[in-house]
Design a protein around this motif. Structure first.
Motif, PDB file in Angstrom:
ATOM      1  N   LEU A   1       0.847  -1.196   0.000  1.00 52.26           N
ATOM      2  CA  LEU A   1       0.000   0.000   0.000  1.00 52.26           C
ATOM      3  C   LEU A   1       0.880   1.243   0.000  1.00 52.26           C
ATOM      4  N   PRO A   2       0.992   1.952  -1.126  1.00 52.10           N
ATOM      5  CA  PRO A   2       1.747   3.206  -1.144  1.00 52.10           C
ATOM      6  C   PRO A   2       0.909   4.316  -0.495  1.00 52.10           C
ATOM      7  N   LEU A   3       1.499   5.040   0.435  1.00 50.92           N
ATOM      8  CA  LEU A   3       0.801   6.136   1.115  1.00 50.92           C
ATOM      9  C   LEU A   3       1.219   7.471   0.510  1.00 50.92           C
ATOM     10  N   ASN A   4       0.236   8.352   0.340  1.00 49.90           N
ATOM     11  CA  ASN A   4       0.473   9.662  -0.250  1.00 49.90           C
ATOM     12  C   ASN A   4       1.498  10.446   0.565  1.00 49.90           C
ATOM     13  N   ASN A   5       2.494  10.991  -0.122  1.00 53.52           N
ATOM     14  CA  ASN A   5       3.556  11.725   0.561  1.00 53.52           C
ATOM     15  C   ASN A   5       3.058  12.941   1.323  1.00 53.52           C
ATOM     16  N   ALA A   6       1.895  13.463   0.933  1.00 53.54           N
ATOM     17  CA  ALA A   6       1.376  14.676   1.562  1.00 53.54           C
ATOM     18  C   ALA A   6       0.508  14.380   2.787  1.00 53.54           C
ATOM     19  N   TYR A   7       0.319  13.100   3.112  1.00 50.99           N
ATOM     20  CA  TYR A   7      -0.532  12.754   4.257  1.00 50.99           C
ATOM     21  C   TYR A   7      -0.006  13.395   5.547  1.00 50.99           C
ATOM     22  N   THR A   8      -0.943  13.869   6.351  1.00 46.80           N
ATOM     23  CA  THR A   8      -0.614  14.336   7.694  1.00 46.80           C
ATOM     24  C   THR A   8      -0.443  13.116   8.602  1.00 46.80           C
TER      25      THR A   8
ATOM     26  N   ARG B   1     -14.142  19.753   7.369  1.00 51.70           N
ATOM     27  CA  ARG B   1     -13.148  20.423   8.203  1.00 51.70           C
ATOM     28  C   ARG B   1     -13.494  21.910   8.366  1.00 51.70           C
ATOM     29  N   LEU B   2     -13.870  22.556   7.272  1.00 51.73           N
ATOM     30  CA  LEU B   2     -14.221  23.970   7.333  1.00 51.73           C
ATOM     31  C   LEU B   2     -15.411  24.217   8.259  1.00 51.73           C
ATOM     32  N   LEU B   3     -16.393  23.310   8.229  1.00 52.00           N
ATOM     33  CA  LEU B   3     -17.604  23.496   9.030  1.00 52.00           C
ATOM     34  C   LEU B   3     -17.346  23.373  10.530  1.00 52.00           C
ATOM     35  N   LEU B   4     -16.200  22.838  10.899  1.00 50.78           N
ATOM     36  CA  LEU B   4     -15.850  22.780  12.317  1.00 50.78           C
ATOM     37  C   LEU B   4     -15.371  24.136  12.841  1.00 50.78           C
ATOM     38  N   HIS B   5     -15.089  25.068  11.927  1.00 49.24           N
ATOM     39  CA  HIS B   5     -14.669  26.408  12.348  1.00 49.24           C
ATOM     40  C   HIS B   5     -15.892  27.164  12.856  1.00 49.24           C
ATOM     41  N   PRO B   6     -15.815  27.760  14.028  1.00 43.50           N
ATOM     42  CA  PRO B   6     -16.998  28.406  14.612  1.00 43.50           C
ATOM     43  C   PRO B   6     -17.554  29.563  13.784  1.00 43.50           C
ATOM     44  N   ALA B   7     -16.736  30.169  12.925  1.00 43.82           N
ATOM     45  CA  ALA B   7     -17.197  31.317  12.143  1.00 43.82           C
ATOM     46  C   ALA B   7     -17.888  30.904  10.845  1.00 43.82           C
ATOM     47  N   ILE B   8     -17.910  29.610  10.527  1.00 41.10           N
ATOM     48  CA  ILE B   8     -18.466  29.157   9.252  1.00 41.10           C
ATOM     49  C   ILE B   8     -19.778  28.412   9.486  1.00 41.10           C
ATOM     50  N   ALA B   9     -20.857  28.927   8.876  1.00 37.10           N
ATOM     51  CA  ALA B   9     -22.170  28.312   9.019  1.00 37.10           C
ATOM     52  C   ALA B   9     -22.464  27.321   7.903  1.00 37.10           C
ATOM     53  N   GLU B  10     -21.928  27.557   6.706  1.00 38.71           N
ATOM     54  CA  GLU B  10     -22.177  26.693   5.559  1.00 38.71           C
ATOM     55  C   GLU B  10     -20.984  26.775   4.632  1.00 38.71           C
TER      56      GLU B  10
ATOM     57  N   VAL C   1      -7.483  24.329   8.097  1.00 42.27           N
ATOM     58  CA  VAL C   1      -7.628  23.098   7.313  1.00 42.27           C
ATOM     59  C   VAL C   1      -6.385  22.232   7.451  1.00 42.27           C
ATOM     60  N   ARG C   2      -5.213  22.861   7.451  1.00 42.98           N
ATOM     61  CA  ARG C   2      -3.956  22.109   7.450  1.00 42.98           C
ATOM     62  C   ARG C   2      -3.648  21.433   8.784  1.00 42.98           C
ATOM     63  N   VAL C   3      -4.381  21.777   9.817  1.00 39.12           N
ATOM     64  CA  VAL C   3      -4.200  21.081  11.087  1.00 39.12           C
ATOM     65  C   VAL C   3      -4.539  19.606  10.938  1.00 39.12           C
ATOM     66  N   GLU C   4      -5.560  19.299  10.132  1.00 34.81           N
ATOM     67  CA  GLU C   4      -6.036  17.921   9.986  1.00 34.81           C
ATOM     68  C   GLU C   4      -5.788  17.333   8.603  1.00 34.81           C
TER      69      GLU C   4
ATOM     70  N   SER D   1      -3.920  17.472   4.461  1.00 31.96           N
ATOM     71  CA  SER D   1      -2.686  17.787   3.744  1.00 31.96           C
ATOM     72  C   SER D   1      -2.682  19.247   3.301  1.00 31.96           C
ATOM     73  N   TRP D   2      -1.489  19.810   3.179  1.00 25.65           N
ATOM     74  CA  TRP D   2      -1.350  21.251   2.904  1.00 25.65           C
ATOM     75  C   TRP D   2      -2.044  21.661   1.616  1.00 25.65           C
ATOM     76  N   HIS D   3      -2.031  20.784   0.579  1.00 26.77           N
ATOM     77  CA  HIS D   3      -2.590  21.181  -0.709  1.00 26.77           C
ATOM     78  C   HIS D   3      -4.114  21.166  -0.730  1.00 26.77           C
ATOM     79  N   LYS D   4      -4.736  20.663   0.362  1.00 27.37           N
ATOM     80  CA  LYS D   4      -6.191  20.659   0.446  1.00 27.37           C
ATOM     81  C   LYS D   4      -6.739  21.962   1.017  1.00 27.37           C
ATOM     82  N   ALA D   5      -5.870  22.822   1.511  1.00 33.73           N
ATOM     83  CA  ALA D   5      -6.309  24.117   2.032  1.00 33.73           C
ATOM     84  C   ALA D   5      -6.775  25.000   0.874  1.00 33.73           C
ATOM     85  N   PRO D   6      -7.855  25.739   1.053  1.00 37.44           N
ATOM     86  CA  PRO D   6      -8.397  26.544  -0.057  1.00 37.44           C
ATOM     87  C   PRO D   6      -7.467  27.672  -0.477  1.00 37.44           C
TER      88      PRO D   6
END
Length: 581
Positions: free
Chosen positions: A98-105, A457-466, A503-506, A508-513
């Motif tokens: 099983l190759p794991l993605n190099n960008a995995y947290t 992940r974004l919806l867990l931020h208290p300032a984001i409703a949708e 987003v990058r806390v949980e 991979s870096w490239h998944k951040a908007p």
């Protein structure tokens, strides 16, 4: 009667009926001391015989460690020669790799190891400048050890130890452990004898529209034959030298890179452990490469590196490709992880219009059809969902029968088909053309991302409703992550960088908007565009995002946009979905 959109590939050449373990020994006998693998950044060269001997020694160590048929081996590392040794050793004794993605947290690696029931993990201490110490520490924490009961060992490629944990080994000491008993080779031979063509050779995580990726199970028969047939199509021979910058954690690097070259007696070169354009150019010239693999962003960076080095690429690299293949070094291939991976490919003999605008024709021993929503086969030229069938189909998704049945279905004649989720049409000359994407996947420079994971992940931020995440056109990466957000009442709007860091806390870096659009902001929209049933209309949001950015002069120029996560290129450029000016 109108011709239907169903095509069948040639039945020649016959499929190979050998496992990778058998192929390793066959290639060692046939090619002996000829170079099989070069890793310039490690100053390492291995012949076909040395690859066979080292993989045998490592397989003995694996047997000695208690690994048996079906046990999963995971690898988290950059492109290095040890990666290939692990892959070949696992193949010998029937242990899927099983190759794991190099960008995995660290959290993503933990979940991947847990979901796959990995028994041994082979890991580097770093990939390029990125340290993996946090990944190792997370796996060795007491809580992880309790929850990863099936993980029996960790092997570090580039750390000599000593290690205080009894189940952590250096790569050298682990390989040497196979020589500690006289009967180890007897056990190895017994393990090799029971491996079958239908056994799993590799596991691959593949994206989808749900938040959790699926684990595709790929067989010896599927992977070896696909690599061999694609190599036939690009006319690889024992005299070729393939330069492979794409990562080994993807089927592109592992199958269309290594296995493709290995099955044809060609040499393969891994310029660096992570993509580095200057290292690629150096390797191409120093090793006299005849084929260069890559995705569009890689080729762009390599051309820029050539310019910086003041190299005349017109009379060197490109002319060599043109002389070797009879074209400008470009071919087009289409496939998906679940089909091992390629199903359609252009030919060196295709007319220019077909070579540049289609996915080519179906490969040997493979069938394809385009179906309407009601399941009936579409007419030629009519768009619908592409389904494929043949030797390359996965065995299914690991421990996920529901998703397997959803994606793989039998027709009235009992034939099993993979439903790709891609919208295509087949013309009257049997060429396949992409006409859209059914599955909502973002592809950033060839990397797949599914929006739901980022949205959650974004919806867990208290300032984001949708939140709604879409792919936004980008001149360098094809697509990048864009998000449409609605502010929670009573909260202040966070800065874009704060959201990326969140987003990058949980993830991979490239998944951040890269681009953030707030509902009700000027130039965006008053509310999320939705269907009558309340579902977000992401195609409208993508249009809004691209229009908004073009007005800010961020979207001008010509974009090379990969069609989808299925785009695979050998000595070729990913097919172009559209060129926007």
């Amino acid at each position: 009667m109108e011709e239907l959109s169903i095509v069948h590939g040639p039945q020649e050449p016959a499929l190979w009926s050998k496992t990778l373990g058998q192929l390793i020994e066959e290639q060692a006998r046939r090619h002996g001391d000829r170079t099989a693998l070069v890793s310039p950044w490690q100053e390492k060269r291995l012949s076909f015989r040395e690859l066979a001997e080292s993989s045998k020694a490592l397989a003995c160590a694996m047997v000695r460690a208690g690994l048996r048929l079906g046990d999963c081996l995971a690898v988290l590392a950059g492109n290095r020669y040890e990666y290939i040794q692990v892959f070949l050793a696992g193949a010998r004794i029937g242990c899927p790799v099983l190759p794991l993605n190099n960008a995995y947290t660290p959290a993503e690696v933990y979940r991947a190891v847990q979901r796959s029931s990995t028994r041994f993990l082979f890991i580097s201490s770093q990939i390029g400048p990125r340290s993996l110490s946090a990944h190792l520490e997370n796996l060795l924490s007491p809580l992880s050890q309790c929850n990863l009961a099936e993980l029996k060992g960790l092997v570090c490629f580039d750390r000599a130890g000593p290690f205080t944990e009894p189940h952590v080994h250096s790569y050298g000491s682990f390989m040497a452990s196979g020589d500690t008993a006289d009967d180890t080779e007897d056990f190895l031979q017994a393990a090799e004898r029971i491996v079958r063509l239908s056994d799993n050779l590799s596991y691959q995580f593949t994206s989808g529209t749900s938040g959790e990726p699926k684990l595709s199970m790929l067989t010896h028969r599927g992977l070896i034959n696909n690599a061999r047939l694609v190599g036939d199509a690009i006319r690889l021979t024992r005299d070729d030298i393939v330069c492979c910058p794409p990562p080994l954690f993807h089927t592109f690097g592992l199958v269309l890179g290594f296995l493709n070259a290995f099955s044809h007696g060609s040499a393969i070169v891994f310029p660096s452990d992570h993509f580095h354009a200057e290292s690629v150019i150096d390797a191409v010239f120093q090793e006299k490469a005849t084929a260069l693999l890559g995705v569009p962003t890689m080729f762009v960076a390599e051309l820029e590196a050539c310019a910086a080095k003041k190299l005349d690429i017109t009379t060197t690299l490109l002319s060599r490709l043109e002389e070797r293949f009879g074209v400008k070094g470009m071919l087009i291939a289409y496939g998906m992880t679940e089909t091992s991976p390629v199903t359609f490919m252009t030919s060196l003999d295709d007319a220019r219009d077909k070579a540049m605008t289609s996915l080519g024709r179906v490969l040997p021993h493979t069938s394809a059809k385009v179906i309407r929503p009601d399941g009936t086969i579409a007419r030629r030229g009519e768009s619908g969902e592409l389904c494929t069938s043949g030797y390359g189909l996965q065995k299914g998704y690991f421990e996920n029968e529901a998703k397997t049945k959803e994606a793989m279905r039998r027709d009235a004649d009992g034939r099993l088909w993979m439903h790709t989720g891609d919208q295509c049409y087949i013309d009257n000359e049997d060429y396949c053309h992409i006409s859209g994407r059914i599955k909502d996947v973002i592809i950033r420079g060839g990397e797949n991302m599914f929006p739901l994971e980022i949205e959650e992940r974004l919806l867990l931020h208290p300032a984001i409703a949708e939140a709604s995440v879409v792919g936004v056109a980008d001149p360098k990466y094809g697509e990048v992550v864009g998000c449409f957000l609605k502010l929670t009442r009573g909260h202040h709007k966070p800065q874009d960088q704060d959201l990326r860091d969140w987003v990058r806390v949980e993830l991979s870096w490239h998944k951040a908007p890269q681009h953030v659009f707030w509902i009700r902001e000027e130039g965006v929209c008053a509310d999320f565009p939705k269907t009558a049933s309340g579902k977000h209309q992401k195609h409208i949001m993508k249009e809004i995002a691209n229009t908004f950015l073009s007005k800010k002069d961020l979207g001008k120029g010509r974009f090379i946009i990969p069609i989808n996560d299925r785009d695979i290129c050998g000595p070729m450029l990913c097919r172009v979905d559209r060129l926007c000016s």
